[in-house]
Design an enzyme around this catalytic site. Structure first.
Site, mmCIF file in Angstrom:
data_model
loop_
_atom_site.group_PDB
_atom_site.id
_atom_site.type_symbol
_atom_site.label_atom_id
_atom_site.label_comp_id
_atom_site.label_asym_id
_atom_site.label_seq_id
_atom_site.Cartn_x
_atom_site.Cartn_y
_atom_site.Cartn_z
ATOM 1 N N GLY A 234 11.491 6.077 -13.059
ATOM 2 C CA GLY A 234 11.555 7.287 -12.248
ATOM 3 C C GLY A 234 10.383 7.363 -11.302
ATOM 4 O O GLY A 234 9.380 6.653 -11.461
ATOM 5 N N GLY A 235 10.504 8.237 -10.322
ATOM 6 C CA GLY A 235 9.410 8.452 -9.383
ATOM 7 C C GLY A 235 8.393 9.432 -9.927
ATOM 8 O O GLY A 235 8.487 9.895 -11.078
ATOM 9 N N ALA A 236 7.430 9.789 -9.103
ATOM 10 C CA ALA A 236 6.391 10.717 -9.513
ATOM 11 C C ALA A 236 6.988 12.080 -9.840
ATOM 12 O O ALA A 236 7.809 12.611 -9.091
ATOM 13 C CB ALA A 236 5.354 10.852 -8.393
ATOM 14 N N ARG A 237 6.577 12.627 -10.992
ATOM 15 C CA ARG A 237 7.014 13.957 -11.438
ATOM 16 C C ARG A 237 8.536 14.085 -11.531
ATOM 17 O O ARG A 237 9.099 15.177 -11.370
ATOM 18 C CB ARG A 237 6.480 15.048 -10.498
ATOM 19 C CG ARG A 237 4.966 15.090 -10.389
ATOM 20 C CD ARG A 237 4.318 15.394 -11.710
ATOM 21 N NE ARG A 237 2.896 15.668 -11.577
ATOM 22 C CZ ARG A 237 2.067 15.864 -12.578
ATOM 23 N NH1 ARG A 237 2.528 15.778 -13.816
ATOM 24 N NH2 ARG A 237 0.798 16.114 -12.369
ATOM 25 N N HIS A 276 -0.030 15.972 -21.410
ATOM 26 C CA HIS A 276 0.822 15.039 -22.139
ATOM 27 C C HIS A 276 0.616 15.199 -23.643
ATOM 28 O O HIS A 276 1.580 15.208 -24.420
ATOM 29 C CB HIS A 276 0.506 13.598 -21.716
ATOM 30 C CG HIS A 276 1.293 13.134 -20.533
ATOM 31 N ND1 HIS A 276 2.375 12.296 -20.649
ATOM 32 C CD2 HIS A 276 1.165 13.395 -19.211
ATOM 33 C CE1 HIS A 276 2.878 12.061 -19.445
ATOM 34 N NE2 HIS A 276 2.157 12.706 -18.559
ATOM 35 N N ARG A 277 -0.623 15.309 -24.071
ATOM 36 C CA ARG A 277 -0.908 15.421 -25.505
ATOM 37 C C ARG A 277 -0.341 16.705 -26.092
ATOM 38 O O ARG A 277 0.196 16.713 -27.193
ATOM 39 C CB ARG A 277 -2.418 15.355 -25.729
ATOM 40 C CG ARG A 277 -2.986 13.945 -25.579
ATOM 41 C CD ARG A 277 -4.492 13.952 -25.698
ATOM 42 N NE ARG A 277 -5.036 12.598 -25.672
ATOM 43 C CZ ARG A 277 -6.312 12.313 -25.491
ATOM 44 N NH1 ARG A 277 -7.182 13.291 -25.310
ATOM 45 N NH2 ARG A 277 -6.716 11.058 -25.482
ATOM 46 N N ARG A 279 2.221 18.290 -25.155
ATOM 47 C CA ARG A 279 3.682 18.252 -25.171
ATOM 48 C C ARG A 279 4.226 17.423 -26.322
ATOM 49 O O ARG A 279 5.356 17.628 -26.770
ATOM 50 C CB ARG A 279 4.154 17.681 -23.827
ATOM 51 C CG ARG A 279 5.606 17.899 -23.512
ATOM 52 C CD ARG A 279 5.895 17.461 -22.092
ATOM 53 N NE ARG A 279 5.656 16.041 -21.891
ATOM 54 C CZ ARG A 279 5.245 15.519 -20.743
ATOM 55 N NH1 ARG A 279 5.008 16.289 -19.704
ATOM 56 N NH2 ARG A 279 5.071 14.213 -20.621
ATOM 57 N N GLU A 288 -4.593 4.247 -27.537
ATOM 58 C CA GLU A 288 -4.932 4.035 -26.125
ATOM 59 C C GLU A 288 -5.298 2.571 -25.935
ATOM 60 O O GLU A 288 -6.372 2.129 -26.331
ATOM 61 C CB GLU A 288 -6.093 4.952 -25.721
ATOM 62 C CG GLU A 288 -5.718 6.424 -25.706
ATOM 63 C CD GLU A 288 -6.814 7.302 -25.160
ATOM 64 O OE1 GLU A 288 -7.898 6.762 -24.838
ATOM 65 O OE2 GLU A 288 -6.596 8.516 -25.048
#
Length: 425
Positions: A234-237, A276-277, A279, A288
């Site tokens: 997918g693209g950004a956002r 992100h975390r 969610r 990581e």
């Protein structure tokens, strides 16, 4: 044991009264759902849907033989109707077991919100589990709960869409396995209608049925075939990370592989990582690293080396932990940094070969892995042509990596404006 679903919707039904949203506007025909209620072998009624007698008649059933009516949650939907002749509805205390005259046994199970879950066993030993809306089992592993103690359930009915973590807990406890028929109930207006609803459920090994459907508990039903490897582009956002996370939210022991690392002094990047975390489910573990090949080759959890045995220390298969890799574009950036691929002279002097060797090793590891994998990557080939040679080099190499990685995946998705389009699988 026969179960007729007199309703499959949330307590307020679908469409919701006076709601103007697109989901409610298109909830017609089989997509319209009354509040969830179960009629078990014509003798046991779990929860009440509006007009239960008419709902039963539409499904070709009668409530005349009902001997017990149980409620699973505080009622906040339309006015509850109890047809004349039915027993007074009630709730059962957690841990208490009822033995009905027709041979059914009902055990009340604790859940993590106000309400009660019910385990129902039929005269032939078949077993189903029903959880109220928005609920997950509480006290897993507690002897007073005992979920999974009798082996996997034949049928589980729960709020898969709002509480995928509940399904993950059941899988972790052994109460749900690959043969369990998982049916979504309490369906509300938070998910687009039709094919998108069924696609999202199939991605986590569940399904939905229409109001009035009858299910035979213990009867074979084809469980959705879950892909081992999935690439989400997918693209950004675009929503690609959300789509990837959603696909694993109903599974336990997920290892989230973050390839972005940290960037000292970059507050905007730190905020992205924090979002992100927040969610992700709290039960997920984060690693990581850009060293992906050992994780893909590992047979066990947390990078346990291959060849250490068929099972992890807790008795589950050693390759049971899914990997969510987010994302391949950042992995490629790191790899290009390490081989000096941004410099034209270094690129021609050996950087190109070194980068291709790393990409080939990653693709080979994906081909051979025994772990479920969902990987995220950027689709950059449709945008503006980069102004620099280094930028064009990155675009081209990411396109090659996406194509090679996707060739090893059973399913490839392209996410556009939050909508997932299946390119394969």
């Amino acid at each position: 044991m026969d179960v007729t679903l007199l309703g499959t919707g949330a307590p307020r039904g679908l469409p919701r009264p006076d709601c103007p949203c697109a989901r409610c506007a298109t909830a017609v025909g089989d997509e319209a759902r009354a509040a969830t209620a179960l009629l078990v072998d014509g003798a046991l009624l779990i929860d009440l849907t509006p007009g239960p007698a008419f709902a039963a008649a539409r499904a070709g059933q009668s409530l005349a033989g009902v001997r017990q009516v149980l409620l699973s949650h505080p009622h906040d939907g339309p006015v509850m109707e109890v047809p004349a002749g039915l027993p007074t509805p009630g709730r059962v205390a957690d841990g208490r077991e009822l033995a009905l005259l027709d041979g059914h046994r009902v055990r009340a199970l604790a859940v993590d919100i106000p309400g009660t879950g019910y385990e129902i066993s039929g005269p032939g030993g078949e077993r189903l589990l029903y959880l109220p809306p928005g609920a997950a089992p509480a006290g897993l592993g507690d002897a007073n709960n005992g979920l999974g103690a009798g082996g996997p359930y034949d049928l589980v009915l729960l709020d898969v869409l709002e509480r995928p973590d509940a399904l993950a807990r059941l899988r972790a406890s052994g109460a749900v396995d690959a043969a369990t028929d998982v049916v979504a109930v309490h369906i509300d207006h938070g998910v687009p209608p039709g094919p998108e609803l069924h696609r999202r459920l199939a991605a986590v090994g569940a399904r939905a049925v229409a109001d009035g459907a009858s299910l035979v508990v213990g009867e074979y039903h084809a469980v959705p075939d879950l892909p081992r490897r999935t690439l989400v582009l997918g693209g950004a956002r675009s929503g690609k990370s959300v789509e990837a996370e959603r696909r694993l939210a109903a599974f336990p022991d997920v290892v989230y592989v973050a390839t972005g690392g940290t960037r000292d002094g970059d507050e905007e990047w730190a905020e992205r990582i924090s979002l992100h975390r927040e969610r992700r489910p709290s039960s997920w573990r984060t690693v990581e690293t850009c060293d992906l090949v050992p994780l893909l080759e590992a047979a066990g959890r947390d990078g346990e080396a291959a060849g250490t045995g068929p099972e992890a220390g807790d008795g589950r298969p050693a390759d049971a932990s899914p990997l969510l890799i987010d994302c391949l574009a950042l992995w490629l950036t790191h790899a290009m940094d390490e081989v000096g691929a941004w410099d034209d002279a270094t690129w021609e002097a050996g950087g190109r070969r070194a980068l291709r060797e790393r990409a080939d090793a990653l693709v080979a590891a994906v081909r051979e892995t025994h772990r479920p994998v969902v990987a995220v990557s950027n689709e950059v080939g449709s945008g503006v042509v980069p102004a620099t040679a280094a930028g064009r080099r990155f675009r081209d190499e990411l396109g090659r990596l996406n194509a090679a990685f996707g060739a090893e995946c059973e399913q490839v998705l392209l996410v556009v404006a939050g909508q997932a389009l299946a390119l394969r699988g």
